[in-house]
Design a protein around this motif. Structure first.
Motif, mmCIF file in Angstrom:
data_model
loop_
_atom_site.group_PDB
_atom_site.id
_atom_site.type_symbol
_atom_site.label_atom_id
_atom_site.label_comp_id
_atom_site.label_asym_id
_atom_site.label_seq_id
_atom_site.Cartn_x
_atom_site.Cartn_y
_atom_site.Cartn_z
ATOM 1 N N ALA A 87 -2.790 -2.864 6.873
ATOM 2 C CA ALA A 87 -2.240 -1.820 6.001
ATOM 3 C C ALA A 87 -0.781 -2.117 5.654
ATOM 4 N N ILE A 88 -0.020 -2.607 6.618
ATOM 5 C CA ILE A 88 1.376 -2.978 6.372
ATOM 6 C C ILE A 88 1.432 -4.101 5.335
ATOM 7 N N SER A 89 0.604 -5.108 5.520
ATOM 8 C CA SER A 89 0.565 -6.245 4.594
ATOM 9 C C SER A 89 0.152 -5.797 3.196
ATOM 10 N N PHE A 90 -0.868 -4.972 3.110
ATOM 11 C CA PHE A 90 -1.346 -4.455 1.829
ATOM 12 C C PHE A 90 -0.223 -3.699 1.112
ATOM 13 N N THR A 91 0.494 -2.876 1.851
ATOM 14 C CA THR A 91 1.613 -2.122 1.280
ATOM 15 C C THR A 91 2.685 -3.078 0.764
ATOM 16 N N GLY A 92 2.976 -4.127 1.521
ATOM 17 C CA GLY A 92 3.981 -5.100 1.106
ATOM 18 C C GLY A 92 3.589 -5.880 -0.132
#
Length: 170
Positions: free
Chosen positions: A87-92
């Motif tokens: 989720a962090i990567s997707f947001t980034g």
């Protein structure tokens, strides 16, 4: 296996080892009903490059194997970390405003670990579910959002562009 593949494997192993070692060295605050897993600051690396997802997930897996909560934590703790870093990567990757998006990304571990780990700890320690979720969420919020964002800001101010280290890992 070419040199690039070996290099990526070594760097993934280093990230995994760092996560596991920090967690284990700080074991009294890394495990249990109330936890402040300092190694979770590293999950913000996934915001800058999805490369970090594997190392962080493996590091969590190793730390949970060596931790006191057994198979339940090995499975659910690792899943919680994997979902959080994805989720962090997707947001980034889809962020237009990197600063605001980093703040949003830092909240994913609070949500996912709060629910998954809080539920797991409630089950393991026979604690009230809402209390367990709240305690884990507060720990994640303090470590990742409050402290972690300050660490990223420090690195940005100290070394110029935001976390250039990820460019060397591609």
């Amino acid at each position: 296996m070419d040199n690039k593949t070996v290099e990526r494997l070594v760097k993934t192993a280093i990230i995994a080892a760092l996560y596991a070692v920090v967690t284990i060295v700080l074991a009294p605050i890394s495990y249990g009903a109330i936890q402040f897993r300092v190694s979770e600051i590293m999950v913000l690396l996934a915001f800058f490059d999805p490369f970090y997802i594997a190392g962080l997930t493996i590091g969590c897996f190793i730390a949970n194997i060596l931790g006191p909560n057994g198979l339940t934590d090995i499975i659910f703790g690792t899943i919680a970390t994997f979902i959080s870093v994805c989720a962090i990567s997707f947001t980034g990757r889809f962020a237009r405003n990197k600063k605001a998006s980093l703040l949003i990304a830092s909240l994913w571990p609070t949500v996912f670990n709060g629910l998954i780990i809080g539920g797991m700890l409630s089950y393991l320690y026979k604690l009230p579910l809402a209390l367990s979720i709240g305690e884990v969420a507060i720990g994640e919020f303090v470590v990742v959002t409050i402290v972690g964002l300050q660490v990223v800001k420090f690195i940005q101010n100290k070394y110029g562009k935001l976390l250039l280290i990820h460019k060397n890992l591609k």
